[in-house]
Motif scaffolding. Structure first.
Motif, mmCIF file in Angstrom:
data_model
loop_
_atom_site.group_PDB
_atom_site.id
_atom_site.type_symbol
_atom_site.label_atom_id
_atom_site.label_comp_id
_atom_site.label_asym_id
_atom_site.label_seq_id
_atom_site.Cartn_x
_atom_site.Cartn_y
_atom_site.Cartn_z
ATOM 1 N N THR A 157 0.828 -1.211 0.000
ATOM 2 C CA THR A 157 0.000 0.000 0.000
ATOM 3 C C THR A 157 0.858 1.256 0.000
ATOM 4 O O THR A 157 0.590 2.223 -0.722
ATOM 5 C CB THR A 157 -0.941 0.001 1.223
ATOM 6 O OG1 THR A 157 -1.746 -1.178 1.196
ATOM 7 C CG2 THR A 157 -1.836 1.233 1.221
ATOM 8 N N ALA A 158 1.918 1.247 0.809
ATOM 9 C CA ALA A 158 2.810 2.408 0.863
ATOM 10 C C ALA A 158 3.516 2.625 -0.472
ATOM 11 O O ALA A 158 3.649 3.760 -0.950
ATOM 12 C CB ALA A 158 3.842 2.216 1.982
ATOM 13 N N LEU A 159 3.987 1.542 -1.082
ATOM 14 C CA LEU A 159 4.642 1.651 -2.393
ATOM 15 C C LEU A 159 3.673 2.183 -3.448
ATOM 16 O O LEU A 159 4.029 3.006 -4.295
ATOM 17 C CB LEU A 159 5.193 0.286 -2.826
ATOM 18 C CG LEU A 159 6.426 -0.223 -2.087
ATOM 19 C CD1 LEU A 159 6.653 -1.704 -2.387
ATOM 20 C CD2 LEU A 159 7.657 0.594 -2.493
ATOM 21 N N TRP A 160 2.440 1.679 -3.384
ATOM 22 C CA TRP A 160 1.436 2.102 -4.375
ATOM 23 C C TRP A 160 1.173 3.613 -4.232
ATOM 24 O O TRP A 160 1.077 4.330 -5.231
ATOM 25 C CB TRP A 160 0.149 1.313 -4.176
ATOM 26 C CG TRP A 160 -0.871 1.594 -5.231
ATOM 27 C CD1 TRP A 160 -1.942 2.414 -5.141
ATOM 28 C CD2 TRP A 160 -0.898 1.049 -6.552
ATOM 29 N NE1 TRP A 160 -2.639 2.421 -6.322
ATOM 30 C CE2 TRP A 160 -2.013 1.588 -7.210
ATOM 31 C CE3 TRP A 160 -0.084 0.151 -7.244
ATOM 32 C CZ2 TRP A 160 -2.354 1.268 -8.518
ATOM 33 C CZ3 TRP A 160 -0.403 -0.164 -8.551
ATOM 34 C CH2 TRP A 160 -1.519 0.380 -9.177
ATOM 35 N N ALA A 161 1.083 4.063 -2.999
ATOM 36 C CA ALA A 161 0.854 5.488 -2.771
ATOM 37 C C ALA A 161 2.042 6.315 -3.264
ATOM 38 O O ALA A 161 1.878 7.353 -3.898
ATOM 39 C CB ALA A 161 0.613 5.749 -1.288
ATOM 40 N N ARG A 162 3.238 5.812 -2.990
ATOM 41 C CA ARG A 162 4.434 6.534 -3.426
ATOM 42 C C ARG A 162 4.518 6.584 -4.955
ATOM 43 O O ARG A 162 4.798 7.636 -5.536
ATOM 44 C CB ARG A 162 5.676 5.858 -2.851
ATOM 45 C CG ARG A 162 6.984 6.515 -3.253
ATOM 46 C CD ARG A 162 8.154 5.894 -2.532
ATOM 47 N NE ARG A 162 9.417 6.450 -2.978
ATOM 48 C CZ ARG A 162 10.602 6.148 -2.460
ATOM 49 N NH1 ARG A 162 10.663 5.275 -1.463
ATOM 50 N NH2 ARG A 162 11.703 6.698 -2.923
ATOM 51 N N GLY A 163 4.276 5.461 -5.607
ATOM 52 C CA GLY A 163 4.316 5.433 -7.070
ATOM 53 C C GLY A 163 3.273 6.343 -7.689
ATOM 54 O O GLY A 163 3.525 6.990 -8.711
ATOM 55 N N GLY A 164 2.088 6.390 -7.068
ATOM 56 C CA GLY A 164 1.035 7.254 -7.587
ATOM 57 C C GLY A 164 1.382 8.720 -7.530
ATOM 58 O O GLY A 164 0.857 9.522 -8.300
ATOM 59 N N ARG A 165 2.276 9.082 -6.586
ATOM 60 C CA ARG A 165 2.699 10.479 -6.468
ATOM 61 C C ARG A 165 3.923 10.801 -7.321
ATOM 62 O O ARG A 165 4.263 11.971 -7.509
ATOM 63 C CB ARG A 165 3.003 10.807 -5.004
ATOM 64 C CG ARG A 165 1.776 10.835 -4.103
ATOM 65 C CD ARG A 165 2.114 11.469 -2.752
ATOM 66 N NE ARG A 165 3.149 10.736 -2.052
ATOM 67 C CZ ARG A 165 2.927 9.723 -1.211
ATOM 68 N NH1 ARG A 165 1.681 9.320 -0.987
ATOM 69 N NH2 ARG A 165 3.916 9.120 -0.585
ATOM 70 N N MET A 166 4.612 9.778 -7.818
ATOM 71 C CA MET A 166 5.809 10.004 -8.629
ATOM 72 C C MET A 166 5.426 10.537 -10.003
ATOM 73 O O MET A 166 4.373 10.207 -10.542
ATOM 74 C CB MET A 166 6.611 8.705 -8.800
ATOM 75 C CG MET A 166 7.256 8.197 -7.533
ATOM 76 S SD MET A 166 8.091 6.594 -7.791
ATOM 77 C CE MET A 166 9.622 7.132 -8.561
ATOM 78 N N SER A 167 6.294 11.354 -10.571
ATOM 79 C CA SER A 167 6.076 11.767 -11.961
ATOM 80 C C SER A 167 6.365 10.576 -12.866
ATOM 81 O O SER A 167 7.158 9.690 -12.501
ATOM 82 C CB SER A 167 7.010 12.921 -12.327
ATOM 83 O OG SER A 167 8.349 12.454 -12.449
ATOM 84 N N PRO A 168 5.740 10.501 -14.036
ATOM 85 C CA PRO A 168 6.029 9.396 -14.959
ATOM 86 C C PRO A 168 7.519 9.278 -15.281
ATOM 87 O O PRO A 168 8.053 8.168 -15.363
ATOM 88 C CB PRO A 168 5.209 9.746 -16.200
ATOM 89 C CG PRO A 168 4.059 10.554 -15.678
ATOM 90 C CD PRO A 168 4.635 11.349 -14.544
ATOM 91 N N ASP A 169 8.207 10.416 -15.425
ATOM 92 C CA ASP A 169 9.638 10.380 -15.740
ATOM 93 C C ASP A 169 10.440 9.752 -14.608
ATOM 94 O O ASP A 169 11.351 8.946 -14.840
ATOM 95 C CB ASP A 169 10.152 11.792 -16.019
ATOM 96 C CG ASP A 169 9.745 12.294 -17.389
ATOM 97 O OD1 ASP A 169 9.184 11.503 -18.168
ATOM 98 O OD2 ASP A 169 9.980 13.485 -17.677
#
Length: 800
Positions: A700-712
């Motif tokens: 869940t934490a990784l998913w939240a972090r990835g969702g906030r990352m820019s595509p680049d």
């Protein structure tokens, strides 16, 4: 001690930016060429370049370098007098002044700079020719908006400053703008660069326009100036007080050039403003001929405008174009002359006829070599800006019939060129106008393209079926087949495989009867897709192979690539990844030949994903990186999301499950932002594997972090092989220093009661998805990996 060079050149008022190669080459040319004329439109920087070259040449000219400024001279007989004044020569009784000037220049090496010759062009040409004939060591550097046209003249066309590629702060135009803005007291940071780049492109790299725009930065930001640049002649009005009047405003600079044209040259320049992009002589003749311009004289008039630097052309004089600044000015003169509507109507009509010819050559006509078809596509794409301008006029004037005609034949905009989104937008604008008098089948055909491009709404599917019935009466067999193929794809998206099969068969039968190999290939590809959906893999394979054979017979690379990718998808469905990769690779050179960035990016992403599954990681990285770059450049967020999914597969197969979750989350967030829902099943399967291996909290934490990352950033994480640090045991955050929001603290407290996300949602009257996001944020902020850790933290805070 060496004597200082003799000259009367003024000190440079500010730094000289760019044109380093031009200066070096011109100095070299003046060493062996006696007359060089710098030609260009007003404001292009001819005088400044001439002065820099003259100063650089001064040490090699012992008799001096002498600037003769002709802008303030308005009578031809004063040209020799001005040269004499600059040289300090007095007229002798009984001897023509020219003879005295020639005698002064005859001995020793001297460079004469004749600046601004255009308004006295005949006299300047005669004087220059006579001086060169009389003075063997003399060289002349002239500036003019047209050549002198005398023997031995070398014409140097002064180009605009280099434009930036991407966000390039090293481009000459960007450097000049930044330098002049700083001189005006405005220090621009890196954040202003995108707007500066946009402004430099809009102003064609024209130095005068850029300097005037930079002067405005004391009041407006570069972005505000760029937003107002359509009104450039009113905006760019603050030049230096010491500059000649014609260079104090952009309007004055252009009006000076326009006023020197003959009446017919002015008429032609006005009419050429209807062209939005490059045009050739044939197109100019079709659109611009008419009283007072006869067809036979257009060639000479166009040549005169090129010579006078108001029209640009390539080296072969095959393609011409206007700088945007000149086009804006000429378009306003066209409107004032009352010719705007008639010229735009003619432009639209000519574009319709041209595109219908190109469409027939590229797709319809049988047994043509691919070279002919590619040439037609290239020419169609070369007119893309003009097609858009013509469609804009059709929408503005309500000429729906011709607008839809152009939409249906513009292969530069149709799916053959990779992206149907733009053509859908044009069709929506056109069908929103009054449709009285428009043939129903033309409207229904437009609805067919809408259904294809808008992800198949039910009502558009019905419109497409109506289009098929209407087209029966139109007698256009090729377009009827195209509509059948579009309906196949629409119905498959809607889950209506039976109806899709019917239309694929109808289209194939009609194409076979008429010998239409393009639509035979399309019909067979449609049948293959239907069979794949139904799970009939052998039937799908047979139809797919036949589709590729018909596509090869026709020769169009787009249809060949489509058939090859259909076979690749079939191989994937069978689990034969090696064959799938081979078929995808087959399509790559065909799509490269078409320069179809969107389609090529899609295929490269699929190759990358399949290569990752085959553990060919180097190939996967190379193909996914190439696909990502293409999608970025084309502005295709859907393509970027597709690459992120492929990178997620790559990371997982390399053993980086956490990186896979990050990339997948970034892909899901990007797709959600553009309203796309595809690929959810594959991503959910990945999340299930991650939860099983990493645990619910960490996933869940990784998913939240990835969702906030820019595509680049998410892509770079996988492409560069980065790994997250191993999760460390959580250290509870002291309650007194809680970083949580009020809502997050509420949720943390409810977790102490062991409530599920749904129960918490009901308690707080929010959605379960919102609860999940809040919990992921709490984990990220506190460094925890489980709901239990949060509950303990909240309980300790409450008891405290």
């Amino acid at each position: 001690m060496r004597a200082a060079p003799r000259h009367n050149l003024p000190a440079e008022p500010n730094s000289f930016v760019g044109r380093e190669r031009d200066v070096g080459e011109l100095c070299r040319l003046l060493g062996g060429t006696r007359l060089v004329t710098l030609c260009g439109v007003g404001g292009i920087g001819k005088t400044r370049l001439a002065l820099r070259v003259a100063a650089r040449s001064a040490p090699a000219r012992p008799e001096g370098v002498w600037l003769v400024e002709l802008a303030r001279i308005d009578r031809p007989e004063l040209v020799v007098q001005e040269i004499a004044r600059v040289l300090g020569v007095r007229e002798e009784r009984g001897r023509p002044l020219f003879g005295t000037v020639a005698a002064r220049l005859r001995d020793g090496s001297c460079l004469l700079v004749l600046d601004n010759c255009e308004h006295l062009i005949d006299e300047c040409a005669q004087v220059a020719a006579a001086l060169l004939a009389s003075c063997g060591a003399l060289a002349i550097l002239a500036t003019s908006r047209e050549p002198l046209r005398i023997a031995g003249e070398l014409v140097w066309r002064v180009p605009p400053l280099d434009l930036p590629r991407g966000e390039d702060d090293g481009a000459e135009s960007v450097r000049l703008f930044m330098d002049r803005a700083a001189a005006a007291g405005t220090r621009l940071g890196a954040g202003a660069l995108p707007d500066v780049v946009r402004l430099c492109r809009a102003l064609d790299g024209l130095p005068l326009a850029l300097e005037l725009a930079a002067a405005r930065t004391s009041l407006l930001s570069p972005g505000q100036i760029a937003d107002r640049v359509h009104d450039r002649f009113s905006l760019l009005t603050t030049g230096e007080r010491t500059a000649p009047a014609r260079q104090r405003t952009l309007l004055a600079a252009v009006e000076w050039s326009y006023g020197l044209l003959s009446d017919r040259e002015q008429v032609l320049l006005r009419r050429l403003s209807v062209f939005a992009g490059p045009f050739d002589l044939d197109l100019a003749e079709q659109v611009c001929t008419g009283p007072p311009i006869a067809g036979a004289e257009l060639v000479d008039l166009l040549g005169a405008l090129v010579d006078k630097s108001l029209v640009l052309c390539d080296e072969e004089r095959r393609h011409y174009r206007l700088l945007d600044t000149i086009r804006h000015y000429a378009a306003e003169r066209l409107r004032e002359a009352g010719e705007r509507d008639a010229l735009r109507e003619r432009h639209l009509s000519v574009l319709c006829e041209l595109q219908e010819r190109y469409f027939a050559t590229e797709l319809v006509e049988p047994a043509l070599p691919w070279r002919r078809r590619l040439e037609a596509l290239t020419r169609s794409r070369g007119l893309l800006d003009d097609q858009r301008a013509a469609l804009g006029w059709a929408a503005e004037s309500g000429d729906v019939t011709r607008g839809l005609r152009l939409c249906s034949t513009s292969t530069g905009l149709l799916p053959v060129s990779g992206n149907p989104t733009e053509i859908v937008g044009w069709i929506e604008r056109l069908v929103a106008r009054d449709l009285t008098g428009v043939m129903p089948e033309r409207v229904a055909q437009a609805d067919g393209f809408l259904a294809y491009g808008l992800e198949a709404r039910d009502e558009l599917g019905r419109s497409l079926e109506y289009a098929l019935r209407s087209l029966e009466g139109l007698g256009d067999d090729f377009q009827r087949c195209v509509m059948h193929s579009l309906l196949v794809m629409v119905l498959l998206r809607m889950g209506r495989a039976g109806e899709a099969a019917y239309h694929a068969e109808r289209g194939l039968a009609l194409a076979t009867a008429t010998g239409d190999t393009w639509n035979q290939a399309a019909g067979l590809a449609g049948l293959s897709a239907v069979a794949l959906v139904r799970g009939r893999l052998r039937e799908a394979q047979r139809h797919g192979e036949e589709a590729l054979a018909r596509a090869r017979e026709h020769g169009h690379r787009w249809m060949m690539a489509r058939a090859a990718t259909q076979l690749a998808e079939l191989a994937e469905a069978r689990g034969d990844l090696v064959t799938a990769m081979a078929h995808y690779e087959l399509a790559v050179p065909w799509l490269r030949e078409l320069a179809g960035a969107v389609e090529l990016a899609r295929v490269l992403a699929r190759i990358g994903r399949v290569a990752a599954l085959l553990y060919e990681f180097a190939t996967a990285r190379e193909r996914l990186a190439a696909s990502l770059e293409l999608s970025r450049r084309a502005g295709q967020r859907q393509g970027v999301a597709r690459c992120l999914v492929g990178l997620s597969v790559l990371a997982e197969n390399e053993g980086d499950l956490e990186g896979a979750v990050l990339a997948a989350a970034a892909a899901a967030a990007l797709r959600e932002s553009i309203g796309q829902r595809s690929g959810a099943t594959r991503i959910e399967e990945l999340r299930a594997r991650a939860r099983a291996k990493l645990g619910e909290g960490r996933t869940t934490a990784l998913w939240a972090r990835g969702g906030r990352m820019s595509p680049d950033d998410a892509a770079r994480h996988v492409l560069e092989g980065e790994r997250l640090p191993a999760a460390e045991p959580a250290v509870p955050v002291p309650a007194a220093h809680s970083p949580l929001t009020a809502r997050e603290r509420e949720i943390a407290t409810l977790l102490t009661g062991g409530l599920s996300n749904r129960a918490i949602a009901e308690e707080l009257v929010i959605s379960p998805a919102t609860v999940a996001r809040h919990i992921a944020n709490i984990m990220e902020k506190l460094g925890y990996t489980s709901r239990a850790q949060i509950a303990v933290w909240a309980a300790e805070r409450t008891s405290a």
